[in-house]
Scaffold this active site. Structure first.
Site, PDB file in Angstrom:
ATOM      1  N   GLU A  96      -6.395   9.074   9.592  1.00 15.74           N
ATOM      2  CA  GLU A  96      -5.013   8.924  10.059  1.00 15.74           C
ATOM      3  C   GLU A  96      -4.729   9.768  11.289  1.00 15.74           C
ATOM      4  O   GLU A  96      -3.974   9.392  12.163  1.00 15.74           O
ATOM      5  CB  GLU A  96      -4.049   9.364   8.959  1.00 15.74           C
ATOM      6  CG  GLU A  96      -3.424   8.207   8.256  1.00 15.74           C
ATOM      7  CD  GLU A  96      -2.744   8.653   6.984  1.00 15.74           C
ATOM      8  OE1 GLU A  96      -2.048   9.683   6.996  1.00 15.74           O
ATOM      9  OE2 GLU A  96      -2.929   7.959   5.967  1.00 15.74           O
ATOM     10  N   HIS A 134      -8.566   3.215   4.009  1.00 17.21           N
ATOM     11  CA  HIS A 134      -8.819   3.736   5.351  1.00 17.21           C
ATOM     12  C   HIS A 134     -10.286   3.625   5.793  1.00 17.21           C
ATOM     13  O   HIS A 134     -10.574   3.673   6.975  1.00 17.21           O
ATOM     14  CB  HIS A 134      -8.447   5.222   5.410  1.00 17.21           C
ATOM     15  CG  HIS A 134      -6.982   5.509   5.295  1.00 17.21           C
ATOM     16  ND1 HIS A 134      -6.175   4.928   4.345  1.00 17.21           N
ATOM     17  CD2 HIS A 134      -6.175   6.326   6.026  1.00 17.21           C
ATOM     18  CE1 HIS A 134      -4.929   5.382   4.489  1.00 17.21           C
ATOM     19  NE2 HIS A 134      -4.920   6.229   5.503  1.00 17.21           N
ATOM     20  N   ASP A 137       0.870  -1.184   0.000  1.00 17.52           N
ATOM     21  CA  ASP A 137       0.000   0.000   0.000  1.00 17.52           C
ATOM     22  C   ASP A 137       0.903   1.229   0.000  1.00 17.52           C
ATOM     23  O   ASP A 137       2.114   1.133   0.225  1.00 17.52           O
ATOM     24  CB  ASP A 137      -0.872  -0.020   1.267  1.00 17.52           C
ATOM     25  CG  ASP A 137      -1.719   1.234   1.422  1.00 17.52           C
ATOM     26  OD1 ASP A 137      -2.294   1.695   0.426  1.00 17.52           O
ATOM     27  OD2 ASP A 137      -1.792   1.784   2.548  1.00 17.52           O
ATOM     28  N   SER A 138       0.305   2.390  -0.207  1.00 18.20           N
ATOM     29  CA  SER A 138       1.060   3.636  -0.128  1.00 18.20           C
ATOM     30  C   SER A 138       1.552   3.899   1.300  1.00 18.20           C
ATOM     31  O   SER A 138       2.479   4.670   1.500  1.00 18.20           O
ATOM     32  CB  SER A 138       0.165   4.802  -0.543  1.00 18.20           C
ATOM     33  OG  SER A 138      -1.004   4.817   0.273  1.00 18.20           O
ATOM     34  N   TYR A 171      -0.688   8.272  -2.246  1.00 14.77           N
ATOM     35  CA  TYR A 171      -0.807   7.959  -3.671  1.00 14.77           C
ATOM     36  C   TYR A 171      -2.064   8.630  -4.251  1.00 14.77           C
ATOM     37  O   TYR A 171      -2.181   8.742  -5.473  1.00 14.77           O
ATOM     38  CB  TYR A 171      -0.947   6.449  -3.886  1.00 14.77           C
ATOM     39  CG  TYR A 171       0.335   5.627  -3.820  1.00 14.77           C
ATOM     40  CD1 TYR A 171       1.565   6.178  -3.467  1.00 14.77           C
ATOM     41  CD2 TYR A 171       0.290   4.265  -4.111  1.00 14.77           C
ATOM     42  CE1 TYR A 171       2.709   5.392  -3.407  1.00 14.77           C
ATOM     43  CE2 TYR A 171       1.447   3.479  -4.064  1.00 14.77           C
ATOM     44  CZ  TYR A 171       2.649   4.045  -3.710  1.00 14.77           C
ATOM     45  OH  TYR A 171       3.776   3.259  -3.659  1.00 14.77           O
ATOM     46  N   GLY A 172      -2.957   9.016  -3.370  1.00 10.46           N
ATOM     47  CA  GLY A 172      -4.287   9.493  -3.789  1.00 10.46           C
ATOM     48  C   GLY A 172      -4.292  10.731  -4.653  1.00 10.46           C
ATOM     49  O   GLY A 172      -5.317  11.071  -5.250  1.00 10.46           O
ATOM     50  N   CYS A 188      -4.366  -1.252  -2.038  1.00 10.58           N
ATOM     51  CA  CYS A 188      -4.531   0.200  -2.117  1.00 10.58           C
ATOM     52  C   CYS A 188      -5.401   0.474  -3.334  1.00 10.58           C
ATOM     53  O   CYS A 188      -5.104  -0.016  -4.429  1.00 10.58           O
ATOM     54  CB  CYS A 188      -3.154   0.839  -2.288  1.00 10.58           C
ATOM     55  SG  CYS A 188      -3.163   2.611  -2.608  1.00 10.58           S
ATOM     56  N   ASN A 189      -6.462   1.212  -3.132  1.00 12.45           N
ATOM     57  CA  ASN A 189      -7.349   1.491  -4.261  1.00 12.45           C
ATOM     58  C   ASN A 189      -6.685   2.360  -5.311  1.00 12.45           C
ATOM     59  O   ASN A 189      -6.856   2.133  -6.506  1.00 12.45           O
ATOM     60  CB  ASN A 189      -8.629   2.171  -3.766  1.00 12.45           C
ATOM     61  CG  ASN A 189      -9.773   1.192  -3.641  1.00 12.45           C
ATOM     62  OD1 ASN A 189     -10.513   0.981  -4.586  1.00 12.45           O
ATOM     63  ND2 ASN A 189      -9.875   0.559  -2.489  1.00 12.45           N
ATOM     64  N   CYS A 221     -11.317   2.831  -0.600  1.00 14.16           N
ATOM     65  CA  CYS A 221     -10.072   3.373  -0.025  1.00 14.16           C
ATOM     66  C   CYS A 221      -9.729   2.533   1.195  1.00 14.16           C
ATOM     67  O   CYS A 221     -10.625   2.138   1.954  1.00 14.16           O
ATOM     68  CB  CYS A 221     -10.268   4.834   0.380  1.00 14.16           C
ATOM     69  SG  CYS A 221      -8.819   5.554   1.188  1.00 14.16           S
TER      70      CYS A 221
HETATM   71  N1  DGL Z   1      -4.146   3.779   0.224  1.00 17.80           N
HETATM   72  C1  DGL Z   1      -4.839   4.847  -0.471  1.00 17.80           C
HETATM   73  C2  DGL Z   1      -6.063   4.273  -1.184  1.00 17.80           C
HETATM   74  O1  DGL Z   1      -6.596   3.231  -0.856  1.00 17.80           O
HETATM   75  C3  DGL Z   1      -5.243   5.962   0.468  1.00 17.80           C
HETATM   76  C4  DGL Z   1      -4.085   6.762   0.983  1.00 17.80           C
HETATM   77  C5  DGL Z   1      -3.281   7.441  -0.128  1.00 17.80           C
HETATM   78  O2  DGL Z   1      -3.814   8.351  -0.805  1.00 17.80           O
HETATM   79  O3  DGL Z   1      -2.141   7.054  -0.306  1.00 17.80           O
HETATM   80  O4  DGL Z   1      -6.529   4.865  -2.136  1.00 17.80           O
END
Ligand code: DGL
Length: 267
Positions: free
Chosen positions: A157, A191, A12-13, A44-45, A76-77, A189
């Site tokens: 977060e 989170h 994941d990011s 990453y978003g 990670c989406n 997402c």
């Molecule tokens: N892990 C990212 C997602 O699922 C969320 C956090 C990010 O933007 O890195 O899209």
């Protein structure tokens, strides 16, 4: 070579993908996990597709060549939206690559109660149009309501959930007219599983809340069984990050359920 005893790679990011690792641990309690959180490059978003593909390739190489993983889960989406097709094609002769979007597409298509689906996620995920494109191809009659909700990940977060601030932010997003009349809402997402109850509680009528972490974990279980990769268990878990801070380590408890020790690696 017997690959069943090798670990599952998950990335994941950052540490939010631990919600997916947690769901995997629940359905596959004996499998060893190697997790990589790209904390040096998060979020990453709001990154471009090209950059996410570059980071995701480097991480997948690490999981395969240095940690010898038998499968790779893009937890990670945003990375699933930007880099899945690239990784699937690049590693197709080596390991199964699982993303968090396709299993959700299948789950929603199979659920006849859903005529209109809301989708909430980062700007990268929603802006990529990937859900719209995949649903459009597979079930054009499904009405879609995609909505970028970029504040939610950092809000969670920072520990703002189930309180006044999160109620206000959720209210601002979920009252968007685009979501009117939805039967299901896709939490696109990492989170958002943490605020699943709060999101469900916002609606004054039943809305099916669809959690990518659970759906992806179930898919991984099927793939390991189908490919004869399910393991005997007993391996050691590792949780790597590309940048270490104590607040990342503290936050692992939030996303994984218990605090884990983070190991820093530079790729
Ligand atoms: N892990 C990212 C997602 O699922 C969320 C956090 C990010 O933007 O890195 O899209």
């Amino acid at each position: 070579m017997d690959r069943t005893a090798l670990p599952i790679g998950i990335f994941d990011s950052g540490i939010g993908g631990l919600t997916v690792a947690r769901a995997i641990r629940q359905v596959l309690p004996d499998e060893a996990i190697v997790y990589f959180g790209d904390t040096a490059h998060l979020p990453y978003g709001d990154k471009s597709k090209d950059l996410i593909v570059r980071y995701a390739t480097r991480i997948t190489d690490f999981l395969l060549h240095e940690r010898r993983c038998k499968a790779v889960v893009i937890a990670c989406n945003s990375a699933s939206a930007a880099a899945y097709e690239h990784l699937r094609d690049a590693y197709k002769d080596k390991v199964p690559v699982i993303n968090v979007i396709d299993p959700m597409i299948e789950a929603v298509i199979a659920d006849e109660r859903i005529g209109k689906a809301g989708i909430i996620g980062t700007k990268t995920t929603i802006g990529s149009g990937v859900y719209q494109e995949k649903f459009g191809r597979r079930k054009p009659s499904l009405q879609l309501a995609p909505l970028a909700t970029p504040l939610l990940a950092s809000m969670i977060e920072e520990g703002f959930y189930e309180n006044k601030i999160s109620h206000t932010v959720l209210d601002a997003y979920l009252s968007d007219p685009i979501l009117e009349g939805i039967d299901g809402l896709i939490l696109a997402c990492t989170h958002y599983p943490l605020i699943k109850k709060e999101i469900a509680g916002y609606f004054d009528r039943p809305v099916i809340i669809l959690d990518s972490a659970e759906v992806a974990a179930a898919k991984l279980k099927d793939i390991l069984a189908r490919e004869h990769l399910a393991g005997p268990g007993g391996g050691k878990d590792h949780f790597y990050v590309s940048d270490y801070t104590t607040s990342f380590e503290k936050a692992t408890r939030l996303f994984f359920g218990n605090r884990v020790r983070l190991e820093k690696v530079r790729l």
